[in-house]
Design a protein around this motif. Structure first.
Motif, mmCIF file in Angstrom:
data_model
loop_
_atom_site.group_PDB
_atom_site.id
_atom_site.type_symbol
_atom_site.label_atom_id
_atom_site.label_comp_id
_atom_site.label_asym_id
_atom_site.label_seq_id
_atom_site.Cartn_x
_atom_site.Cartn_y
_atom_site.Cartn_z
ATOM 1 N N ARG A 48 0.812 -1.226 0.000
ATOM 2 C CA ARG A 48 0.000 0.000 0.000
ATOM 3 C C ARG A 48 0.842 1.272 0.000
ATOM 4 N NH1 ARG A 48 -1.914 -0.483 6.311
ATOM 5 N NH2 ARG A 48 -0.471 1.075 7.143
ATOM 6 N N THR A 49 2.152 1.150 0.254
ATOM 7 C CA THR A 49 3.008 2.348 0.320
ATOM 8 C C THR A 49 3.737 2.630 -0.986
ATOM 9 O OG1 THR A 49 4.938 1.124 1.113
ATOM 10 C CG2 THR A 49 3.391 1.951 2.790
ATOM 11 N N GLY A 50 3.763 1.663 -1.897
ATOM 12 C CA GLY A 50 4.476 1.883 -3.149
ATOM 13 C C GLY A 50 5.143 0.619 -3.662
ATOM 14 N N ILE A 51 6.150 0.813 -4.511
ATOM 15 C CA ILE A 51 6.817 -0.304 -5.190
ATOM 16 C C ILE A 51 8.319 -0.270 -4.880
ATOM 17 C CG2 ILE A 51 7.594 -1.068 -7.482
ATOM 18 C CD1 ILE A 51 4.815 -0.465 -8.523
ATOM 19 N N VAL A 52 8.903 -1.457 -4.679
ATOM 20 C CA VAL A 52 10.359 -1.569 -4.588
ATOM 21 C C VAL A 52 10.801 -2.663 -5.550
ATOM 22 C CG1 VAL A 52 10.407 -3.271 -2.707
ATOM 23 C CG2 VAL A 52 12.320 -1.665 -2.985
ATOM 24 N N GLN A 53 11.967 -2.476 -6.150
ATOM 25 C CA GLN A 53 12.476 -3.459 -7.103
ATOM 26 C C GLN A 53 13.300 -4.518 -6.385
ATOM 27 O OE1 GLN A 53 13.808 -2.508 -11.253
ATOM 28 N NE2 GLN A 53 15.854 -2.906 -10.412
ATOM 29 N N GLU A 85 22.337 0.319 -4.377
ATOM 30 C CA GLU A 85 22.046 1.352 -5.372
ATOM 31 C C GLU A 85 21.697 0.694 -6.705
ATOM 32 O OE1 GLU A 85 24.085 5.426 -7.231
ATOM 33 O OE2 GLU A 85 25.255 4.086 -5.925
ATOM 34 N N ARG A 86 20.676 1.251 -7.364
ATOM 35 C CA ARG A 86 20.301 0.738 -8.684
ATOM 36 C C ARG A 86 21.253 1.272 -9.739
ATOM 37 N NH1 ARG A 86 13.730 0.852 -9.531
ATOM 38 N NH2 ARG A 86 14.365 0.670 -11.702
ATOM 39 N N SER A 87 21.587 0.431 -10.688
ATOM 40 C CA SER A 87 22.452 0.897 -11.785
ATOM 41 C C SER A 87 21.644 1.739 -12.764
ATOM 42 C CB SER A 87 23.086 -0.298 -12.502
ATOM 43 O OG SER A 87 22.075 -1.182 -12.963
ATOM 44 N N ASP A 92 11.000 8.434 -11.210
ATOM 45 C CA ASP A 92 9.544 8.650 -11.182
ATOM 46 C C ASP A 92 8.897 8.049 -9.942
ATOM 47 O OD1 ASP A 92 9.574 10.021 -13.585
ATOM 48 O OD2 ASP A 92 9.258 8.199 -14.783
ATOM 49 N N ILE A 93 9.632 7.197 -9.227
ATOM 50 C CA ILE A 93 9.077 6.601 -8.009
ATOM 51 C C ILE A 93 10.021 6.880 -6.836
ATOM 52 C CG2 ILE A 93 7.776 4.792 -9.223
ATOM 53 C CD1 ILE A 93 9.970 2.811 -8.459
ATOM 54 N N PRO A 94 9.490 6.980 -5.615
ATOM 55 C CA PRO A 94 10.334 7.334 -4.457
ATOM 56 C C PRO A 94 11.469 6.356 -4.197
ATOM 57 C CG PRO A 94 7.999 7.588 -3.916
ATOM 58 C CD PRO A 94 8.052 6.920 -5.257
ATOM 59 N N THR A 95 11.275 5.072 -4.542
ATOM 60 C CA THR A 95 12.315 4.065 -4.287
ATOM 61 C C THR A 95 13.204 3.841 -5.506
ATOM 62 O OG1 THR A 95 10.829 2.282 -4.981
ATOM 63 C CG2 THR A 95 10.833 2.855 -2.638
ATOM 64 N N GLY A 96 13.127 4.748 -6.480
ATOM 65 C CA GLY A 96 13.770 4.514 -7.770
ATOM 66 C C GLY A 96 15.282 4.555 -7.788
#
Length: 594
Positions: A48-53, A85-87, A92-96
């Motif tokens: 409910r709070t968003g998406i994480v990869q 850290e994402r490469s 566009d998303i807070p966890t991006g």
């Protein structure tokens, strides 16, 4: 299927950011999407709070990688890993900026292919989505709405608690005292042949709570009305219900103004005035043709009696002569939109709501004028109308001539219709205002008499008491409505506590002493034992949420709503019950079949 044994969630999916890099995380949620790139697998996990990869690569344990390969949309997962850290960042998303390098993956629940994609602004028909409402509610936009509703309820309780209010739960099974809308009735098994009603509001109980000495009451109350539905109505709804003792109208209005200021600021970051503007009912009808006017745009009504009382157009001069009204509105810069064809549609529109038609003038940009009635008028009379209308080249003037109770509401409806056509309604404004001094009685054409405009416990204004029997049309009530952007948010009044005045009102409403006592005796008896002056208000929580979030329908702020025919597609209620249950209640049903 896996279990959760040995793992505990450390945070919600949307709560992680770059500051968590290097930390161990355990997350739970539903699969939004799985992307298989061969040696890489990415899973977008949603709660409910968003998406994480979630990331799986050549460093991932083979069994975990193979499990990730089997995952499909809407599977329920629990994943453990290190935040890194994402490469390829997605700002566009807070966890991006981050992802979770997964070392342990649990499949807690598998999913069939859902009947629609769980995405914002889903294009699937609303009826299908309501049939699977538990899936529809997974969509981020609907979840945000329901979470905002929770936030509004929390702020509400905090504000009224800070101001000395006591939350009191009132009964859901009450005596039927139908006033206005129809009651939902509940048969009693123990008292066969007798019925409870579901409350249309907690009105009588909150007044009794004032007699009981609680002084300030509030409740977020469920209410029920068996009526036809519209976009802003549901058969069951939620009301922020408030009652205060030892107060006058100004005290109630000030309390609610403080609430609105706090609520709008804390919930959506909008500043509303400390003191809200007010219009009397008469002013609102004269200027906007509505007792719930949308003041975000102008287009106010003007009166043409002086300009047309002696004109050659009998529709106008005759209306003035017989005491009717000739009024109009000016649609600025509407010449290109309100073509003759569009005006014909407006004529049909007003005929459908009680008017005979529309007289019109179209002022072209080049100064030429077309009108439905100009041939009956002198140049001076047309110039006087143009001046009164404040019209310029490019404008369109629309005029209605009829009895006041038709002319003003019809122009009010026209005003709304045209504002939408012209797209002149600002969507970033929240215009709150009070409507006060409502008529106490309303004329009923069918009955040929005055009837109550409010519930029978609303007090008349003190200066109107001498006219209760002799001049009903001019009696005004200590009633007040709170309006937001053309929607009635709340209604309230100061109550009658004088038993003699209450008896007088019952008589004026056609209730005999016996009828009044049978319906309301428990309340009038209570008033014999020292009733404090009191008043209150009921604020529609569903409508409030809908307006604050700028939505078009209550169904988007109610978790499990009903549809137009008062049914719920998901559970298929209402439903038939078996004869054994009916027999226990002493009830037989009548078949509708011929």
């Amino acid at each position: 299927m896996d279990t959760m044994t040995g793992l505990k969630r450390t945070g919600y999916c949307g709560s992680f950011s770059a500051k968590n890099i290097g930390e161990e995380a355990v997350v739970c949620g539903w699969v939004q999407k799985q992307r298989d790139l061969g040696s890489l697998i990415f899973i977008d996990l949603r709660d409910r709070t968003g998406i994480v990869q979630l990331a799986f690569d050549d460093h991932t344990d083979k069994s975990v990688f193979e499990k990730a390969f089997t995952v499909r949309s809407e599977y329920v997962l629990m994943a453990k890993g290190i935040v890194r850290e994402r490469s390829s960042k997605n700002l566009d998303i807070p966890t991006g900026e981050i992802e979770i390098d997964v070392s342990d993956l649990r499949i807690l629940g598998e999913s069939e292919t859902p009947p629609f994609e769980i995405i914002e602004n889903c294009p699937t028909s609303e009826l299908t989505r309501l049939k699977y409402r538990y899936l529809d509610l997974r969509r981020p936009d609907l979840q945000k709405n329901i979470l905002m509703r929770h936030r509004i309820a929390k702020i509400t309780r905090d504000y009224f608690d800070e101001n000395g209010f006591v939350e009191i739960e009132t009964p859901m099974l009450i005596k039927s005292t139908p006033e206005g809308a129809r009651d939902f009735l509940v048969p009693s098994r123990i008292h066969k042949g007798s019925f409870y009603a579901l409350p249309q509001s907690p009105q009588l109980y909150k007044q009794l709570s004032m007699v009981a000495g609680f002084d300030r009451y509030m409740q977020i109350a469920r209410c029920f009305r068996d009526e036809d539905l519209r976009a802003d109505r549901q058969p069951e709804f939620t009301q922020i219900d408030v009652e205060m003792s030892f107060v006058e109208m100004e005290d109630v209005l000030a309390m609610i103004e403080g609430f609105m200021k706090k609520l709008f600021k804390e919930a959506i970051g909008v500043d509303v005035p400390e003191k809200l503007p007010r219009l009397t009912y008469k002013e609102a009808m004269e200027r906007y043709g509505s007792d719930k006017p949308d003041t975000r745009y102008a287009m106010e009504i003007f009166d043409l009696a002086d300009e047309v009382k002696d004109c050659g157009f009998g529709v106008f001069s005759g209306a003035v002569a017989n005491g009717s009204r000739v009024c109009g509105i000016t649609a600025k810069k509407a010449y290109g939109v309100l073509t003759r064809k569009e005006i014909d549609k407006l004529v049909e529109f007003v005929k459908g709501i009680g008017a005979k038609g529309i007289a019109w003038i179209r002022y072209a940009e080049d100064g030429t004028v077309a009108s439905s009635f100009a041939k009956f008028m002198t140049d001076d009379e047309m110039a006087a109308i143009k001046k009164k209308a404040g019209a310029e080249n490019g404008d369109v003037v629309l005029i209605v001539a009829d009895k006041e109770r038709i002319t003003l509401p019809v122009l009010g409806a026209l005003r709304q219709n045209i504002a939408k056509k012209l797209d002149i309604i600002p969507q970033d404004k929240y215009n709150l205002l009070w409507i006060v001094e409502f008529p106490f009685f309303d004329w009923d054409d069918e009955l040929g008499q005055f009837v109550a405009m409010h519930h029978p416990f609303t007090a008349p204004l003190e200066e109107c008491l001498p006219y209760l029997e002799s001049d009903k049309a001019n009696v005004r009530a200590t009633a007040y409505d709170l309006v937001l952007n053309g929607i009635e948010l709340a209604s309230g009044s100061i109550r009658i506590t004088d038993p003699e005045l209450q008896k007088r009102i019952f008589e004026l409403l056609g209730l005999s002493d016996e009828e009044a006592y049978e319906k309301f005796g428990f309340l009038t008896d209570a008033f014999k034992y020292g009733a404090p002056p009191h008043g209150g208000i009921g604020i529609g929580l569903d409508r409030l949420c809908m307006q604050m979030l700028r939505l078009d329908t209550l169904r988007d702020v109610v978790a499990y709503p009903k549809v137009q025919n008062a049914s719920e597609p998901m559970t298929e209620c209402p439903a038939l019950v078996d004869n054994e249950q009916l027999a226990e209640l002493g009830i037989e049903t009548i078949s509708n079949e011929e």
